[in-house]
Design a protein around this motif. Sequence first.
Motif, short mmCIF file in Angstrom:
data_model
loop_
_atom_site.label_atom_id
_atom_site.label_comp_id
_atom_site.label_asym_id
_atom_site.label_seq_id
_atom_site.Cartn_x
_atom_site.Cartn_y
_atom_site.Cartn_z
N ILE A 66 1.30 -0.97 0.06
CA ILE A 66 0.10 -0.04 0.02
C ILE A 66 0.61 1.25 0.23
O ILE A 66 0.03 2.38 -0.81
CB ILE A 66 -0.95 0.03 1.37
N SER A 67 2.10 0.87 1.09
CA SER A 67 3.09 2.71 0.51
C SER A 67 3.88 1.79 1.60
O SER A 67 4.04 0.65 2.35
CB SER A 67 2.18 3.23 1.69
N GLY A 68 5.38 2.75 0.86
CA GLY A 68 6.32 2.40 1.81
C GLY A 68 7.43 1.57 0.60
O GLY A 68 7.25 1.22 -0.12
N LYS A 69 8.49 0.89 1.25
CA LYS A 69 9.20 0.25 0.50
C LYS A 69 8.40 -0.98 -0.08
O LYS A 69 8.12 -1.38 0.96
CB LYS A 69 10.74 -0.04 0.99
N LYS A 70 9.68 -1.51 -0.34
CA LYS A 70 9.21 -3.35 -1.16
C LYS A 70 9.05 -4.07 0.71
O LYS A 70 10.62 -3.67 0.65
CB LYS A 70 9.74 -4.09 -1.61
N PRO A 71 8.38 -4.61 0.62
CA PRO A 71 8.23 -5.63 1.75
C PRO A 71 8.86 -6.65 2.14
O PRO A 71 9.61 -7.32 1.04
CB PRO A 71 6.70 -5.99 2.21
N SER A 72 9.85 -7.31 2.76
CA SER A 72 10.04 -8.45 2.92
C SER A 72 9.30 -9.73 1.96
O SER A 72 8.27 -9.84 2.79
CB SER A 72 10.62 -8.93 4.50
N LYS A 73 10.97 -10.97 1.43
CA LYS A 73 10.14 -11.57 0.89
C LYS A 73 9.43 -12.54 1.79
O LYS A 73 8.60 -13.84 1.97
CB LYS A 73 11.38 -12.61 0.18
N GLU A 74 10.15 -12.61 3.76
CA GLU A 74 9.33 -13.72 4.16
C GLU A 74 7.77 -13.38 4.69
O GLU A 74 7.87 -13.44 5.65
CB GLU A 74 10.55 -14.08 5.28
N VAL A 75 7.07 -12.07 4.40
CA VAL A 75 6.19 -11.22 5.23
C VAL A 75 5.16 -12.10 4.81
O VAL A 75 3.98 -12.71 5.12
CB VAL A 75 5.45 -9.70 4.43
N LYS A 76 5.14 -13.37 3.72
CA LYS A 76 4.32 -13.96 3.60
C LYS A 76 4.19 -15.19 4.77
O LYS A 76 2.73 -15.11 4.19
CB LYS A 76 4.37 -14.68 2.62
N PHE A 77 5.33 -15.93 4.93
CA PHE A 77 4.76 -16.35 7.11
C PHE A 77 3.86 -15.68 7.47
O PHE A 77 3.92 -16.20 8.16
CB PHE A 77 6.15 -17.03 7.21
N HIS A 78 4.56 -14.30 7.86
CA HIS A 78 3.28 -13.68 8.75
C HIS A 78 2.36 -13.32 8.70
O HIS A 78 1.34 -13.39 9.57
CB HIS A 78 4.67 -11.93 8.92
N LEU A 79 1.42 -13.11 7.31
CA LEU A 79 0.81 -12.50 6.96
C LEU A 79 0.21 -14.54 7.60
O LEU A 79 -1.31 -14.16 7.26
CB LEU A 79 0.41 -13.06 5.05
N ALA A 80 0.77 -15.89 7.10
CA ALA A 80 -0.01 -16.86 8.27
C ALA A 80 -0.70 -16.83 9.43
O ALA A 80 -1.64 -17.03 9.24
CB ALA A 80 0.48 -17.98 6.87
N LEU A 81 0.60 -16.42 10.18
CA LEU A 81 0.44 -16.36 11.19
C LEU A 81 -1.09 -14.98 11.40
O LEU A 81 -1.24 -15.68 12.50
CB LEU A 81 1.63 -16.19 12.09
N TYR A 82 -1.23 -14.26 10.77
CA TYR A 82 -1.92 -13.24 11.54
C TYR A 82 -3.51 -13.59 11.12
O TYR A 82 -4.51 -13.32 11.03
CB TYR A 82 -1.99 -12.63 9.99
N LYS A 83 -3.89 -14.98 10.56
CA LYS A 83 -5.11 -16.02 10.19
C LYS A 83 -5.52 -16.14 11.28
O LYS A 83 -6.98 -15.98 12.11
CB LYS A 83 -4.98 -17.43 9.67
N ASP A 84 -4.75 -16.01 12.47
CA ASP A 84 -5.11 -16.26 13.88
C ASP A 84 -5.37 -15.02 14.35
O ASP A 84 -4.59 -13.38 14.68
CB ASP A 84 -4.39 -17.31 15.05
N PRO A 85 -6.78 -14.28 15.02
CA PRO A 85 -7.31 -12.87 14.92
C PRO A 85 -5.91 -12.02 17.11
O PRO A 85 -6.35 -11.17 16.81
CB PRO A 85 -8.31 -12.98 15.60
N SER A 86 -5.66 -13.81 17.55
CA SER A 86 -5.11 -12.99 18.45
C SER A 86 -4.22 -12.02 18.27
O SER A 86 -2.85 -12.26 19.15
CB SER A 86 -4.96 -14.14 19.68
N VAL A 87 -3.45 -12.48 17.36
CA VAL A 87 -1.35 -12.31 16.63
C VAL A 87 -2.00 -10.76 16.48
O VAL A 87 -3.12 -10.75 15.16
CB VAL A 87 -1.16 -13.64 15.46
N HIS A 88 -0.89 -10.50 16.96
CA HIS A 88 -0.92 -8.59 16.58
C HIS A 88 0.70 -8.28 15.83
O HIS A 88 1.15 -7.16 16.06
CB HIS A 88 -1.36 -7.57 17.53
#
Length: 219
Positions: A66-88
């Motif tokens: 959306i904005s800023g620099k290109k994210p780390s390629k590993e942001v994909k696994f971060h997003l997988a963990l955010y499927k749990d709503p308690s993870v912030h």
Amino acid sequence: MSESELRIQMVQFCKSLYERGYMAGGAGNVSVRVDGSTILATPTGSCLGRLVADELSLVDNSGMLISGKKPSKEVKFHLALYKDPSVHAVVHLHSTWTTRLSCIADIDTNEIIKPFTPYFVMKIDMIEMIPYYPPGDDRLAEALGKWAGKRNAFLLQNHGPVITGSSLEVAMDLMEEFEETAKLVYLLKDEKVRYLSENEIDYLRNKEKQNNKRSQQWP
């Protein structure tokens, strides 16, 4: 906490970890949930000790920038963990002692660290070993996503630790606990260690569950 406040907090926390030797160069990546649809993440190749708040990557739940620099390629696994709503927040480092632990060939994956301190049980407890995949590989995200909400501590085989938390501050504190406990494992390897008994471990787990329930009841 507002997005601007989260940006400042991420820069400060990451700088503190870097200055204390928890990572070197451009190793590691960190993210924090802004709201239900956006996540702040560290940019690709960035040094966690020299982040700039306005340059942090703001992505949506699919990983689109959306904005800023290109994210780390590993942001994909971060997003997988955010499927749990308690993870912030998600913190992934290449810190020395936990990364060393991830490289042991015949480690008991059912009990990666045998409990010997109460705070390890109360804060970390069970660690899930994730099989080796190259950094940024989609299979890494798939493997971590299966454990979203079931574990808060992971070791990526031959790679390093991952921690999730209810806030960035909590995740950072848990990562430090994880790293220091792994360090103690090696400092005590030639000693006769008094490990916690099953009864002692069960007591700590039940106490932590009660504390969590009480905290959830407060407005």
